[in-house]
Every structure is written in structure tokens, then in C-alpha cells.
Design a protein around this motif. Structure first.
Motif, PDB file in Angstrom:
ATOM      1  N   SER A 155       0.821  -1.208   0.000  1.00  0.00           N
ATOM      2  CA  SER A 155       0.000   0.000   0.000  1.00  0.00           C
ATOM      3  C   SER A 155       0.854   1.257   0.000  1.00  0.00           C
ATOM      4  CB  SER A 155      -0.925  -0.004   1.217  1.00  0.00           C
ATOM      5  OG  SER A 155      -0.169  -0.070   2.423  1.00  0.00           O
ATOM      6  N   GLU A 171      -4.561   6.333   3.745  1.00  0.00           N
ATOM      7  CA  GLU A 171      -4.250   5.306   2.750  1.00  0.00           C
ATOM      8  C   GLU A 171      -4.721   5.803   1.386  1.00  0.00           C
ATOM      9  OE1 GLU A 171      -4.642   0.483   2.089  1.00  0.00           O
ATOM     10  OE2 GLU A 171      -6.099   1.515   3.348  1.00  0.00           O
ATOM     11  N   ASP A 173      -5.353   5.600  -2.845  1.00  0.00           N
ATOM     12  CA  ASP A 173      -5.736   4.746  -3.966  1.00  0.00           C
ATOM     13  C   ASP A 173      -5.578   5.575  -5.237  1.00  0.00           C
ATOM     14  OD1 ASP A 173      -6.850   3.139  -5.869  1.00  0.00           O
ATOM     15  OD2 ASP A 173      -8.760   2.842  -4.851  1.00  0.00           O
TER      16      ASP A 173
END
Length: 342
Positions: A155, A171, A173
Motif C-alpha cells: 500500500s 491510505e 488509492d
């Protein structure tokens, strides 16, 4: 008769330097063009991209926190400017999958909205030195201040340090047409904090609390949120404000952590393996001017061409008369030699 107590006068820079631990001197080998915003505190934080194919063609991204992002060559030339408004700190990672293709990801702490922090994301084109905006990701309520990226095999994360000492781990994306993110945990320091950096080998996050000192956290999203203090801003080894952070990794877990000891125009150095204090240095006048009141710093070991064969240390320079603030470039080899480091 009651006599009101008088507040102690704020110590001058000369007094802080005299009280601090000794610092060796090195000289910068280069400097960037000045930021466009003059007569105010504007330049703030750099991030270095090393060109593995042509090290001398590496690039530096630097913030003008009043106006946007500059991209500089190692010769100091201003290659590109992106009008991003109030962006404070910046970090980058190479070879990051962006929309399905690898690229150089640049992330900046966006405080155009002081009540709602955002992470502004860009792709850096190494051939043209241009920044291409990808979008913004919300990173929590409050004023965005410091930022650092953290990549694992699984990640990609950003740590957004808010001005009040809150640290949100986001996090990211980047698979879609627009970047997305979610806050996976929150940590807290007691007062104003800014500089941060992650050692991706050991999963340690380092954060500077300006008037208190240097802390480290577990960077894992499921790790402890309790900070461990490495060093106090004691006025001797580390003089408030404790500002920018940078690290030089060596081997599996060795190397050094550098901290801007802004209060006395110096930099403190600690070992990464055991958090031990190593020494201090200042950047004195030489081929280019001296460096004072540094906010952000970055350091990347490795070959950067003939002027910086062992690594590059870039510092924001808070005083660059008669021009506006800029960034100074120092050889990591010169710093290591001055401090007697391996």
C-alpha cells in the motif's frame, strides 16, 4: 506596593547559538533561484528526485507556501512553476503506480482551506520537469502543515501533520481517474508540529514537535499510536523550533536522521539504529551564502553527478538577501566528513 514581574526577554539568535552545543561548519555547493514571493517567509520545504539514468539531471521540488510548487534543476535553474496556492510541505516517491502506469508521485500539504486539510497530488514528468495535477484527497479537519509519504509492498500512505499536532494517516488509492484516500488512524502530539519523515525499511515515522522535540511512531496502519521521544528541544543539542526532518539510510536499518534546529541556524544528527545523538553542523558562507532559519530539508544519498557524488542535502534558506528565500544544495559527503561519519 506590589511590583509586577517582568517577562524575561526573548533570547537573541546570538544568545541561542552561544548556549547551544558546538556545531561544525560546511559550505553549500549550489543554490536554487529565489522563489517569486518576496519580502515574506515563503520558501518552505524541498523534495529530491534522483535520476538513476543521469544523476546530474535530477530534480528538486520546492514549495512557495504563498504561491505553489517550483521544480528546480541541480544547477539551480527554475525549470517549472505550478500555481497551487498555499502548499506548505512536499514529498515524493518514484515508480509509483498512477492510473495503472508507474510514475513519480508528488504530494503536498494543501492549506488553501485552513479548516479542512487536503493532500494535493501531482505526477512529475522527469523529461520536462513539469508537474501534472492528479487531484486532491481530504486529510482531516484542521490546517494542513507537514506531510510525508510511506510506501510498503502492499500500500501507499501519506501522513498529514496538522498544525495543532494531530497526525492523520491516509491510505491512498491511485488506480482510478481521480485519486482517493481514507484516514486509517490518527495520532496526536501536544502542540504545533510540522516536519515528518518515514524510514520505510523499519516502518518508523519521525515527527518534529516544534517547541518540544523529536518523536517517533510505528508507521504501520495497525501499529501503536503512542509516541516515543527521541530528543528534547533542550536549547543545547536541539534548539526550538525543531523543523524539517530528513534521513540517510545505510544498510538494513542503519544511517542517520537530520533535524533542522531552526532556533540556532543548525542541524542536529541522530543515529537511526538507536536514536543516539551524533553531532551538529551549520552551513556557512562559501561559494554561495550561508543558511539561516531553515524550515524544510531533504536528503538523498547516492550519485548526483560530479558536484554531489555521495548524496544531496537540500535546505530551505530563510534569509537570502537581497533576493527572496531559496534552497541551498550541500554535498552529503561534506557533511559526513565534517562530522566524522562513515
Amino acid at each position: 506596593m506590589t511590583v509586577a514581574a517582568c517577562a524575561a526577554p526573548e533570547p537573541t539568535m546570538e544568545m541561542r547559538i552561544a548556549r547551544a552545543a558546538p556545531a561544525v561548519s560546511v559550505q553549500a555547493r549550489g543554490e536554487t533561484a529565489a522563489v517569486a514571493t518576496a519580502n515574506v517567509d515563503a520558501a518552505d520545504d524541498p523534495a529530491i528526485w534522483r535520476n538513476p539514468a543521469d544523476p546530474a539531471a535530477s530534480l528538486i521540488v520546492g514549495t512557495d507556501k504563498k504561491a505553489g510548487l517550483h521544480v528546480y534543476g541541480l544547477d539551480g535553474s527554475d525549470r517549472f512553476f505550478f500555481d497551487a496556492g498555499a502548499v506548505n510541505n512536499v514529498d515524493l516517491r518514484a515508480d509509483v503506480p498512477i492510473g495503472g502506469a508507474p510514475g513519480i508521485l508528488v504530494g503536498a500539504s494543501d492549506r488553501n482551506d485552513l479548516a479542512n486539510s487536503q493532500l494535493a497530488l501531482f505526477r512529475l514528468d522527469p523529461a520536462t520537469a513539469q508537474l501534472h495535477p492528479l487531484g486532491k484527497v481530504p486529510s482531516g479537519k484542521g490546517e494542513a502543515y507537514g506531510v510525508c509519504l510511506y510506501r510498503t509492498a502492499q500500500s501507499l500512505h501519506a501522513f498529514m501533520v496538522l498544525k495543532d499536532g494531530t497526525i492523520n494517516q491516509v491510505e491512498l488509492d491511485l488506480a482510478g481517474a481521480q485519486p482517493a484516500g481514507r484516514i486509517v488512524r490518527t495520532m496526536k502530539l501536544g502542540t504545533q508540529s510540522e516536519g515528518c519523515v518515514v524510514d520505510e525499511r523499519t516502518g518508523r515515522l519521525y515527527v518534529a514537535e516544534e517547541d518540544v522535540g523529536l518523536w517517533r511512531f510505528n508507521a504501520a496502519p495497525d501499529g501503536s499510536v503512542q509516541p516515543i521521544r527521541i530528543a528534547a528541544a533542550d536549547g543545547y543539542k536541539l534548539v526550538a523550533d525543531a523543523e524539517g526532518l530528513a534521513l540517510a539510510a545505510q544498510g538494513e536499518k542503519g544511517g542517520y536522521l537530520l533535524v533542522s534546529s531552526q532556533g540556532d541556524n543548525a542541524y542536529a544528527v541522530y543515529r537511526l539504529e538507536d536514536d543516539g545523538y551524533v553531532g551538529r553542523f551549520r552551513i556557512a558562507a562559501g561559494a554561495v551564502g550561508s543558511v539561516e532559519e531553515t524550515d524544510g530539508i531533504d536528503l538523498v544519498p547516492g550519485d548526483f553527478g560530479p558536484n554531489y557524488p555521495g548524496g544531496l542535502f537540500v535546505t530551505q534558506d530563510g534569509m537570502n538577501p537581497p533576493k527572496a528565500q531559496n534552497f541551498k544544495l550541500t554535498a552529503w559527503d561534506d557533511i559526513k566528513k565534517a562530522l566524522g561519519l562513515n
